[in-house]
Design an enzyme around this catalytic site. Structure first.
Site, short mmCIF file in Angstrom:
data_model
loop_
_atom_site.label_atom_id
_atom_site.label_comp_id
_atom_site.label_asym_id
_atom_site.label_seq_id
_atom_site.Cartn_x
_atom_site.Cartn_y
_atom_site.Cartn_z
N CYS A 243 44.80 -20.32 22.38
CA CYS A 243 45.15 -20.93 21.09
C CYS A 243 46.32 -21.91 21.24
O CYS A 243 47.43 -21.50 21.55
CB CYS A 243 45.48 -19.80 20.11
SG CYS A 243 46.36 -20.29 18.64
N CYS B 12 49.31 -21.33 18.98
CA CYS B 12 50.01 -20.11 19.42
C CYS B 12 51.03 -20.45 20.51
O CYS B 12 52.11 -19.86 20.58
CB CYS B 12 49.03 -19.07 19.95
SG CYS B 12 47.85 -18.48 18.73
#
Length: 105
Positions: free
Chosen positions: A30, A33
């Protein structure tokens, strides 16, 4: 450094903590993230001894992500006395996380 939290340790580390707990639900693939990760590490260092700051890899640990309705990552949940008191979805500035912790300290 942020604590690695798993499905096996979640109950003990998060729900039974006597301090506020910040949990970053994330995954290695991600992109957003990876932007939040360093911010969470800074928050962890700054609040050491005052709050517990940890990360849950949702690919390896899906039980609590599902239980708390984490559908988008990163999602950062703030717990106090085992209850969610704040939720941030997506990338937020560091101040958003520190304000959320300060509100429950």
């Amino acid at each position: 450094m942020a604590l690695e939290i798993t499905d096996a340790t979640f109950d003990e580390v998060v729900l039974k903590s006597d301090k506020p707990v910040v949990v970053d639900f994330w995954a290695a693939w991600c992109g957003p993230c990876r932007m939040v990760g360093p911010v969470i590490e800074e928050v962890s260092d700054e609040y050491e001894g005052k709050a517990v700051v940890g990360k849950v890899d949702v690919d390896a640990n899906q039980e609590y992500a599902a239980k708390y309705g984490v559908r988008n990552i990163p999602t950062v949940l703030v717990f106090k006395n085992g209850e969610i008191v704040d939720r941030k979805v997506g990338v937020s500035p560091k101040k958003a996380y520190t304000d959320a912790i300060d509100a429950v300290l």
